[in-house]
Scaffold this motif. Structure first.
Motif, PDB file in Angstrom:
ATOM      1  N   TRP A  72     -85.683  76.069  42.471  1.00  0.00           N
ATOM      2  CA  TRP A  72     -85.079  77.084  43.291  1.00  0.00           C
ATOM      3  C   TRP A  72     -85.075  76.575  44.591  1.00  0.00           C
ATOM      4  CZ3 TRP A  72     -82.110  80.452  41.263  1.00  0.00           C
ATOM      5  CH2 TRP A  72     -82.486  81.006  39.887  1.00  0.00           C
ATOM      6  N   HIS A  73     -85.498  75.477  45.022  1.00  0.00           N
ATOM      7  CA  HIS A  73     -85.598  74.897  46.492  1.00  0.00           C
ATOM      8  C   HIS A  73     -86.038  76.148  47.527  1.00  0.00           C
ATOM      9  CE1 HIS A  73     -83.761  70.990  46.255  1.00  0.00           C
ATOM     10  NE2 HIS A  73     -83.260  71.238  45.134  1.00  0.00           N
ATOM     11  N   GLY A  74     -87.328  76.478  47.344  1.00  0.00           N
ATOM     12  CA  GLY A  74     -88.031  77.610  48.076  1.00  0.00           C
ATOM     13  C   GLY A  74     -88.986  78.335  47.389  1.00  0.00           C
ATOM     14  N   GLY A  75     -89.431  79.102  48.106  1.00  0.00           N
ATOM     15  CA  GLY A  75     -90.643  79.948  47.403  1.00  0.00           C
ATOM     16  C   GLY A  75     -90.208  80.762  46.351  1.00  0.00           C
ATOM     17  N   VAL A  76     -90.992  81.117  45.320  1.00  0.00           N
ATOM     18  CA  VAL A  76     -90.660  81.805  44.116  1.00  0.00           C
ATOM     19  C   VAL A  76     -91.591  83.108  44.226  1.00  0.00           C
ATOM     20  CG1 VAL A  76     -89.517  80.020  42.811  1.00  0.00           C
ATOM     21  CG2 VAL A  76     -91.966  80.224  42.705  1.00  0.00           C
ATOM     22  N   THR A 124     -84.759  84.352  54.141  1.00  0.00           N
ATOM     23  CA  THR A 124     -84.879  83.254  53.141  1.00  0.00           C
ATOM     24  C   THR A 124     -84.914  81.999  53.950  1.00  0.00           C
ATOM     25  OG1 THR A 124     -82.401  82.939  53.387  1.00  0.00           O
ATOM     26  CG2 THR A 124     -83.233  84.692  51.660  1.00  0.00           C
ATOM     27  N   ASN A 125     -84.945  80.804  53.258  1.00  0.00           N
ATOM     28  CA  ASN A 125     -85.125  79.524  54.071  1.00  0.00           C
ATOM     29  C   ASN A 125     -83.688  78.768  54.213  1.00  0.00           C
ATOM     30  OD1 ASN A 125     -84.029  78.642  51.613  1.00  0.00           O
ATOM     31  ND2 ASN A 125     -85.958  77.441  50.927  1.00  0.00           N
ATOM     32  N   LYS A 126     -82.378  79.772  54.011  1.00  0.00           N
ATOM     33  CA  LYS A 126     -81.187  79.356  54.151  1.00  0.00           C
ATOM     34  C   LYS A 126     -80.635  78.050  53.692  1.00  0.00           C
ATOM     35  CE  LYS A 126     -81.345  81.835  58.629  1.00  0.00           C
ATOM     36  NZ  LYS A 126     -81.026  81.843  60.403  1.00  0.00           N
ATOM     37  N   TYR A 127     -81.303  77.812  52.553  1.00  0.00           N
ATOM     38  CA  TYR A 127     -80.722  76.654  51.635  1.00  0.00           C
ATOM     39  C   TYR A 127     -79.483  76.512  51.297  1.00  0.00           C
ATOM     40  CZ  TYR A 127     -80.783  72.982  48.076  1.00  0.00           C
ATOM     41  OH  TYR A 127     -80.193  71.997  47.436  1.00  0.00           O
ATOM     42  N   GLU A 128     -78.765  75.799  51.570  1.00  0.00           N
ATOM     43  CA  GLU A 128     -77.380  75.781  50.924  1.00  0.00           C
ATOM     44  C   GLU A 128     -76.774  74.522  50.143  1.00  0.00           C
ATOM     45  OE1 GLU A 128     -75.025  75.585  54.748  1.00  0.00           O
ATOM     46  OE2 GLU A 128     -75.529  77.645  55.317  1.00  0.00           O
ATOM     47  N   GLY A 129     -77.768  73.878  49.631  1.00  0.00           N
ATOM     48  CA  GLY A 129     -77.501  72.842  48.752  1.00  0.00           C
ATOM     49  C   GLY A 129     -77.490  73.170  47.386  1.00  0.00           C
ATOM     50  N   PRO A 130     -76.825  72.297  46.444  1.00  0.00           N
ATOM     51  CA  PRO A 130     -76.561  72.613  45.174  1.00  0.00           C
ATOM     52  C   PRO A 130     -78.004  73.020  44.316  1.00  0.00           C
ATOM     53  CG  PRO A 130     -76.739  70.369  45.179  1.00  0.00           C
ATOM     54  CD  PRO A 130     -76.782  70.899  46.697  1.00  0.00           C
ATOM     55  N   LEU A 131     -77.934  73.736  43.293  1.00  0.00           N
ATOM     56  CA  LEU A 131     -78.786  74.229  42.608  1.00  0.00           C
ATOM     57  C   LEU A 131     -78.271  74.205  40.908  1.00  0.00           C
ATOM     58  CD1 LEU A 131     -80.453  77.350  44.079  1.00  0.00           C
ATOM     59  CD2 LEU A 131     -81.401  75.123  43.960  1.00  0.00           C
ATOM     60  N   GLN A 168     -80.466  81.797  47.142  1.00  0.00           N
ATOM     61  CA  GLN A 168     -79.678  81.574  45.714  1.00  0.00           C
ATOM     62  C   GLN A 168     -80.839  82.505  44.776  1.00  0.00           C
ATOM     63  OE1 GLN A 168     -79.895  79.048  47.677  1.00  0.00           O
ATOM     64  NE2 GLN A 168     -78.059  77.777  47.409  1.00  0.00           N
ATOM     65  N   TYR A 169     -82.055  82.273  44.950  1.00  0.00           N
ATOM     66  CA  TYR A 169     -83.154  82.558  44.258  1.00  0.00           C
ATOM     67  C   TYR A 169     -83.213  84.237  44.427  1.00  0.00           C
ATOM     68  CZ  TYR A 169     -87.908  83.487  42.269  1.00  0.00           C
ATOM     69  OH  TYR A 169     -88.510  84.062  41.541  1.00  0.00           O
ATOM     70  N   LEU A 170     -83.175  84.629  45.966  1.00  0.00           N
ATOM     71  CA  LEU A 170     -83.039  86.103  46.223  1.00  0.00           C
ATOM     72  C   LEU A 170     -82.006  86.749  45.650  1.00  0.00           C
ATOM     73  CD1 LEU A 170     -84.678  88.295  47.731  1.00  0.00           C
ATOM     74  CD2 LEU A 170     -83.327  87.737  49.860  1.00  0.00           C
ATOM     75  N   LYS A 171     -80.667  85.996  45.671  1.00  0.00           N
ATOM     76  CA  LYS A 171     -79.463  86.537  44.923  1.00  0.00           C
ATOM     77  C   LYS A 171     -79.756  87.292  43.745  1.00  0.00           C
ATOM     78  CE  LYS A 171     -74.686  85.839  44.127  1.00  0.00           C
ATOM     79  NZ  LYS A 171     -73.571  84.843  44.349  1.00  0.00           N
TER      80      LYS A 171
END
Length: 256
Positions: A54-58, A154-161, A127-130
């Motif tokens: 998820w490229h961030g906190g969960v 959020t951490n504003k990550y915009e890369g692919p997941l 994305q995770y929050l969404k």
């Protein structure tokens, strides 16, 4: 926690969304919604190790007097327990399974859930929050709780997941299945293929089980009730007749 064949699982993070949970746990069926009293929702990573998925906190929960965490109670087959533990990285020590008391509208249920070990706080990816927000909406969690979820930074990550790509495919398949959904009470829908639907109606009429109402709709139709004319679709039918022979408008409860 149910019986020897099933168990109840309380989800509060990405597994709020049915399609997310069923990616690896197909037996999951919603039991009810409920809240975990004296806990709060937080985000982080086990020992500060960022989530590759998820490229961030969960999400996890932690004790917090007077707070509450809303979630979904799922009934699942024991055959999915190993898969669920694997999703939560139990063997790696990231999460521990625990039994919690979940308050529902009319009772308290003992459910399995998961709490992160050695949590280091970190914001989630958008994305995770969404996914969490979609799950909250899908299952009708309280509006004020949904608003709190949407307000999380959020951490504003915009890369692919890759996980989001897989989930989007699952959501598309779910919408396709929804195009063949059920109508409550009158019990009949017509979708996408009028010719085939006409054949079905004729078969029902032969068995004296003709529907009161014929309905056409698209996947994703955002309605709880429709009032339609039974002749609306008739012009597209091979015989150009009123398939129900009534010519009346009827209220139709739609489950999408």
């Amino acid at each position: 926690m149910e019986n020897s064949h099933t168990f109840l699982y309380f989800a509060y993070g990405s597994n709020l969304l049915k399609e997310r949970l069923q990616l690896k746990n197909p037996s999951a069926m919603i039991h009810c919604v409920g809240s975990l009293k004296d806990y709060k929702l937080v985000f982080g990573n086990h020992k500060g190790l960022a989530s590759d998925r998820w490229h961030g906190g969960v999400a996890t929960v932690e004790h917090s007097p007077c707070d509450e965490v809303w979630g979904v109670v799922w009934r699942m087959n024991m055959s999915d327990l190993e898969s669920l533990d694997s999703q939560e990285n139990v063997r790696l020590g990231a999460y521990s399974p625990v039994e919690v008391s979940v308050k529902t509208q009319d009772q308290e249920l003992y459910c399995r859930t998961y709490i992160m070990n050695s949590c280091v706080y970190a914001p989630p990816s958008p994305q995770y929050l969404k996914v969490i927000v979609m799950g909250a909406e899908q299952n009708g969690l309280p509006k004020d709780y949904q608003d709190k979820l949407r307000a999380i930074k959020t951490n504003k990550y915009e890369g692919p997941l890759p996980m989001m790509t897989e989930l989007e495919r699952a959501l598309r398949r779910a919408k396709e299945r929804a195009s063949h959904c059920r109508v409550a009470r009158w019990g009949y829908l017509v979708f996408q293929d009028p010719a085939k639907s006409w054949q079905n109606v004729r078969q029902l009429k032969k068995r004296k089980r003709a529907p009161d109402t014929l309905l056409e709709a698209n996947a994703g139709t955002d309605v709880a009730q429709l009032t339609i004319n039974t002749c609306t679709l008739a012009s597209r039918m091979p015989s150009r007749q009123d398939p129900c022979n009534c010519g009346r408008s009827q209220p139709v409860a739609v489950s999408l």
